[in-house]
Enzyme design. Structure first.
Site, PDB file in Angstrom:
ATOM      1  NE  ARG A  33      -1.461   0.862   3.960  1.00  0.00           N
ATOM      2  CZ  ARG A  33      -0.697   1.772   4.574  1.00  0.00           C
ATOM      3  NH1 ARG A  33      -0.763   3.036   4.196  1.00  0.00           N
ATOM      4  NH2 ARG A  33       0.111   1.417   5.558  1.00  0.00           N
ATOM      5  CD  GLU A  70       1.320   2.398  20.373  1.00  0.00           C
ATOM      6  OE1 GLU A  70       1.126   2.586  19.168  1.00  0.00           O
ATOM      7  OE2 GLU A  70       1.886   1.379  20.819  1.00  0.00           O
ATOM      8  CD1 TRP A  92       0.272   6.163  17.865  1.00  0.00           C
ATOM      9  CD2 TRP A  92      -0.666   5.731  15.885  1.00  0.00           C
ATOM     10  NE1 TRP A  92       0.013   4.814  17.816  1.00  0.00           N
ATOM     11  CE2 TRP A  92      -0.559   4.518  16.615  1.00  0.00           C
ATOM     12  CE3 TRP A  92      -1.213   5.706  14.598  1.00  0.00           C
ATOM     13  CZ2 TRP A  92      -0.987   3.292  16.099  1.00  0.00           C
ATOM     14  CZ3 TRP A  92      -1.651   4.485  14.089  1.00  0.00           C
ATOM     15  CH2 TRP A  92      -1.533   3.299  14.831  1.00  0.00           C
ATOM     16  CE1 TYR A 106      -4.446  -1.801  16.594  1.00  0.00           C
ATOM     17  CE2 TYR A 106      -3.601   0.387  16.083  1.00  0.00           C
ATOM     18  CZ  TYR A 106      -3.639  -0.965  15.824  1.00  0.00           C
ATOM     19  OH  TYR A 106      -2.898  -1.499  14.807  1.00  0.00           O
ATOM     20  NE  ARG A 139     -18.009 -18.498  24.227  1.00  0.00           N
ATOM     21  CZ  ARG A 139     -19.334 -18.660  24.179  1.00  0.00           C
ATOM     22  NH1 ARG A 139     -20.124 -17.692  24.608  1.00  0.00           N
ATOM     23  NH2 ARG A 139     -19.851 -19.779  23.706  1.00  0.00           N
ATOM     24  CB  CYS A 171      -0.768  -3.493  12.209  1.00  0.00           C
ATOM     25  SG  CYS A 171      -0.596  -2.336  10.841  1.00  0.00           S
ATOM     26  NE  ARG A 191      -4.138  -5.162   9.150  1.00  0.00           N
ATOM     27  CZ  ARG A 191      -3.576  -4.375   8.254  1.00  0.00           C
ATOM     28  NH1 ARG A 191      -3.100  -4.866   7.122  1.00  0.00           N
ATOM     29  NH2 ARG A 191      -3.469  -3.078   8.466  1.00  0.00           N
ATOM     30  CB  SER A 192      -0.043  -5.873   8.296  1.00  0.00           C
ATOM     31  OG  SER A 192       0.967  -5.146   7.623  1.00  0.00           O
ATOM     32  CG  ASP A 194       7.980  -2.055   9.901  1.00  0.00           C
ATOM     33  OD1 ASP A 194       9.050  -2.692   9.776  1.00  0.00           O
ATOM     34  OD2 ASP A 194       7.917  -0.809   9.841  1.00  0.00           O
ATOM     35  CG  ASN A 202       3.705  -4.101  17.182  1.00  0.00           C
ATOM     36  OD1 ASN A 202       4.010  -4.316  16.012  1.00  0.00           O
ATOM     37  ND2 ASN A 202       3.096  -2.975  17.549  1.00  0.00           N
ATOM     38  CG  HIS A 232       5.931  -6.586   5.880  1.00  0.00           C
ATOM     39  ND1 HIS A 232       4.635  -6.936   6.220  1.00  0.00           N
ATOM     40  CD2 HIS A 232       6.066  -5.270   6.224  1.00  0.00           C
ATOM     41  CE1 HIS A 232       4.007  -5.889   6.737  1.00  0.00           C
ATOM     42  NE2 HIS A 232       4.865  -4.863   6.754  1.00  0.00           N
ATOM     43  CE1 TYR A 234       6.274  -1.137   3.980  1.00  0.00           C
ATOM     44  CE2 TYR A 234       6.669  -1.490   6.327  1.00  0.00           C
ATOM     45  CZ  TYR A 234       5.794  -1.290   5.270  1.00  0.00           C
ATOM     46  OH  TYR A 234       4.446  -1.246   5.500  1.00  0.00           O
TER      47      TYR A 234
END
Length: 289
Positions: A33, A70, A92, A106, A139, A171, A191-192, A194, A202, A232, A234
């Site tokens: 993207r 954060e 951000w 979030y 749950r 993400c 899901r994505s 860096d 994270n 991934h 970059y």
């Protein structure tokens, strides 16, 4: 390019470095993207036993204050960068509009998920209540992935905020808690990811959350498990990754929480400390927006 990681007592951080090496050597070149392009793998998992030390990456210096602030910002349910900026944190800012808004991201989804009757649901409070009342339930999940409010990838983050959508699709999309033998574990699905800039941040953030929730519940921290979709590097970070892979990790630091705090939402930055953080110098990289 081959990178050999020597045996080290810091097995947890070596696992992160092995993942970086796998992406670097086996990753598929993909468009994305942002237009920067990546080397990418799909499906990976890291596990960090939290009694082995706090999983703060040591092969480059991380900005601990930004990690703490954060997370506290998320817990507030806040989606405007003003509070972060007041704390000296700007991570951000690139996605915010002129008023500092990021849309229903979030914090709002965690604390004020919109319901079909026009009200809202505090997912995090409900999850904490379930952990107390039904610790064996399967749950104990909090999700930020609200399909109705995801951004349109064809327009800017600021235009999405103006339309009432998120500036950026989550993400780190959902996390789940698990209680066993007096210990609280947490698994994140990202899901994505860096792998160079974002993932170390994270890992530390959700490991910290696990410690804080465990203290709230009167439990010991167990494992933090990080599960990836598209993980991934970059293309404009490849040189920095090669440098990082030449470095040997130091022993993990330790986390100290104020033992007097017994509510997740009562923690302040002054209640959260990291000790014996020995690390290599920072490695800079431009964020792909």
């Amino acid at each position: 390019m081959a990178h050999e990681l020597k045996q080290d007592t810091n097995a947890e951080m070596n696992n992160y470095l092995h993942m970086l090496r796998d992406i670097r050597e086996r990753g598929t070149c993909k468009s994305d993207r942002t237009g920067v392009g990546t080397q990418s793998l799909f499906g990976h998992q890291l596990r960090f036993p939290l009694d082995a030390g706090f999983p703060l990456v040591t092969t480059k210096r991380l900005h601990w204050k930004s990690i703490v602030m954060e997370l506290l910002w998320f817990l507030r349910g806040d989606t405007n960068v003003r509070w972060l900026n007041e704390q000296g944190v700007s991570i951000w800012d690139e996605w915010a509009d002129e008023q500092g808004d990021l849309g229903p991201m979030y914090g709002q989804q965690w604390r004020s998920w919109p319901t079909r009757d026009g009200g809202s649901l505090d997912q995090l409070q409900r999850c904490l209540q379930g952990l107390r009342e039904r610790p064996d339930s399967r749950r104990h999940i909090v999700t930020a992935w609200n399909p109705e409010l995801l951004p349109d990838e064809s327009i800017s983050p600021q235009a999405n905020v103006a339309a009432g959508r998120m500036a950026l699709a989550p993400c780190h999309a959902m996390f789940q808690f698990y209680v066993a033998d007096g210990r609280l574990s947490c698994q994140l699905y990202q899901r994505s990811a860096d792998a160079f800039l974002g993932v170390p941040f994270n890992i530390a953030s959700y490991a910290l959350l696990t410690h804080m929730v465990a203290q709230h519940l009167g439990l010991q921290p167990g494992d933090y498990i990080h599960t990836f979709g598209d993980v991934h590097i970059y293309r404009n970070h490849l040189e920095q990754v090669d440098t990082q892979l030449q470095r040997q990790p130091y022993p993990l630091p330790t986390l100290q929480l104020n033992p007097q705090v017994n509510s997740l939402f009562a923690f302040t930055a002054a209640d959260i400390g990291i000790h014996n953080y020995q690390c290599h110098p920072p490695l800079r990289g431009k964020v792909a927006v």
